[in-house]
Design an enzyme around this catalytic site. Sequence first.
Site, mmCIF file in Angstrom:
data_model
loop_
_atom_site.group_PDB
_atom_site.id
_atom_site.type_symbol
_atom_site.label_atom_id
_atom_site.label_comp_id
_atom_site.label_asym_id
_atom_site.label_seq_id
_atom_site.Cartn_x
_atom_site.Cartn_y
_atom_site.Cartn_z
ATOM 1 N N GLY A 109 -2.340 3.054 -4.863
ATOM 2 C CA GLY A 109 -2.779 2.330 -7.040
ATOM 3 C C GLY A 109 -0.970 1.879 -7.213
ATOM 4 N N ALA A 110 0.000 1.932 -6.868
ATOM 5 C CA ALA A 110 1.788 2.189 -6.537
ATOM 6 C C ALA A 110 2.006 3.438 -6.747
ATOM 7 C CB ALA A 110 1.477 0.943 -8.198
ATOM 8 N N ALA B 54 -0.765 2.684 -1.858
ATOM 9 C CA ALA B 54 0.505 3.674 -2.170
ATOM 10 C C ALA B 54 0.250 4.832 -1.489
ATOM 11 C CB ALA B 54 0.906 3.632 -3.228
ATOM 12 N N ASP C 47 -1.024 -9.740 2.400
ATOM 13 C CA ASP C 47 -0.823 -8.263 1.698
ATOM 14 C C ASP C 47 0.128 -8.770 0.566
ATOM 15 O OD1 ASP C 47 -2.100 -5.798 1.850
ATOM 16 O OD2 ASP C 47 -1.178 -5.272 3.312
ATOM 17 N N HIS D 79 -4.025 -7.912 -0.679
ATOM 18 C CA HIS D 79 -4.047 -6.707 -0.291
ATOM 19 C C HIS D 79 -4.934 -5.800 -0.527
ATOM 20 C CE1 HIS D 79 -1.296 -3.508 -0.470
ATOM 21 N NE2 HIS D 79 -1.557 -3.225 -1.849
#
Length: 556
Positions: A122-123, A210, A337, A452
């Site tokens: 989730g970055a 992440a 991705d 992704h």
Amino acid sequence: MMLLVVLLVVWLNSSSAAKLGVVQTEGGLVEGQSYRMGLFRTVDVFKGVPFADVPGKWEKPKPHPGWSGILKATKYRDRCLQVTLLQTKTQGSQDCLYLNVFVPQGKSLSSNLAVMVYLFGGAFLLGASNDVTFLGDSLYDGKEMADRGGVIVVTVNYRVGTLGFLSTGDARMPGNYGLWDQHAAISWVRRNIETFGGNPDNMTIFGQSAGAASVSFQMLSPYSKGLFRRAISQCGVALSPWALQRNPMALTKKIARKVGCWRMNEDEMLKCLKTADPVGLTKAGKIDVMLILGKGVVMDLLELAPAIDGDFIPEEPRNLFHNAARFDYLAGINSMDGHIFAGVDVPSINSKNANTTVEQVSHLLAGLTKAKGNAAVPSAVSVYSAHWGSFPEPAVVKKTVADIETDFLFLVPTQVALELHAKNSSGARTYSYLFNMKTRIPGFPRWVEAEHAEDLQYLFGKPFSVPLGYFPRHRDLSRYMIAYWTNFAKTGDPNRGDSRVPVPWPPFTPNHRPYLTINHKMTRSSVNYDLRSYYVKYWTETYSRLPAAKKHEEEV
Ligand SMILES: *[C@@H]1O[C@H](CO)[C@@H](O)[C@H](O)[C@H]1NC(C)=O
Ligand SMILES: *[C@@H]1O[C@H](CO)[C@@H](O)[C@H](O)[C@H]1NC(C)=O
Ligand SMILES: *[C@@H]1O[C@H](CO)[C@@H](O)[C@H](O)[C@H]1NC(C)=O
């Protein structure tokens, strides 16, 4: 007839599997819930088990004080405070350091099971251990994997956004709070999993995006020595360009401005930030896609990320691979991705009515290679257009854009990490894969393969738990992935374990670089060598030798 029904009911009841009941942990007793998976098969699920106390703002996690009586562990707890997906408001809580445990059971109580700890993606900005409800269940629900793979699955929360990753780049506020949370969770599992039937000497950490970069940071940190045995990175490594914030103080100043804490004197600014409202701080961390439309690339917006802190991450990640020498490592990427990012940076690639131009391709490459000024653009354009011919098919140009982002953000850093791991290994194994199952997202152009995060639904067994949403080929793929992943968790070799695999997957070594192409049709020809080596070579040799551009003005 009636008698038959009664007999059947009696038999079904007596045919239930073993149950853990109440389990002792270091903080106190917990009681979960047992879910039936099949004849003599259940999964004991413990949701919302605390692994640390409520963390102080920008402080490391602290041990939980414990509780008396029995903690009912039947509901997921809050996610860590974060912006919502649309970023218009916040959700979650600062009281969020909880994990969930999924234990498969047969006729008798399980013991000594291999353990797999999942770090969500989730970055570094959003996400939770129970993220994304998938027709009522979390995408990361561990029941299918636990049941089909015969492993304990643990999913954990960690702080994200400004509260998880803001940093001054020095001892005043070192950052990496989310990584410390992950470390605390993994350590808790190591200390407590035996009473759940797990083998603490047989732990694998795995994660996506992440979460995959987090797995990589955990492997590289000197604090992880002997803590777990193996690791799996799906679509992200510590070397990914979005995974490390190299100028954390500039970002902290930007956030301080947004919440009214900017001061000439840095210490006063930090004092103000310390007392600022956590919700306001969280909102200040949102990413504004409108900002880059027309200038720059999406990657530039992924600013909240781990930093080199001289402690958990003592120096450049690429210089820390000796710390990972004893962990078996399996890493790979999805073939598209980068498509989701490419679609924002070059919207024409997803348009039926527009062609993508060479200018757009070269503009994208300029944005990605800003660190080298404009010096890299001509060589990069020529490498990526080499296969076009004089009149390229529009779809070929569009796919090239997705390939560029996939290579730059995911594929190349993963190949470098695999190589550094293999070279430093002392007896540990390395495995490489490419996941390329055709996308299930409707409306995308025909050339789009695996987007992704599309790997996760198969790994977490959704084709089995939501059978109407999938076809038999999806269940085949799900079976293959669960088999490779859980075999690897048990033995360090995806081919050896309790589950049969469709094709032998050879290890990646410094001189021999096979990778497994994962989809629903796996045959001997699913093993290939030197993944996109022409492009990997360009980025790791030609490009990396170019001198860095004169430091561009600090953005504020
Ligand atoms: C091992 O890792 C270090 C960083 O820790 C790296 O500099 C070195 O090149 C690697 N060793 C080999 C033989 O590649
Ligand atoms: C896109 O390119 C194709 C082939 O080069 C061409 O036939 C078509 O007219 C172009 N479409 C647009 C909208 O320019
Ligand atoms: C890990 O688990 C597997 C399968 O459960 C077992 O064969 C193996 O011996 C275990 N390894 C250790 C170090 O206990």
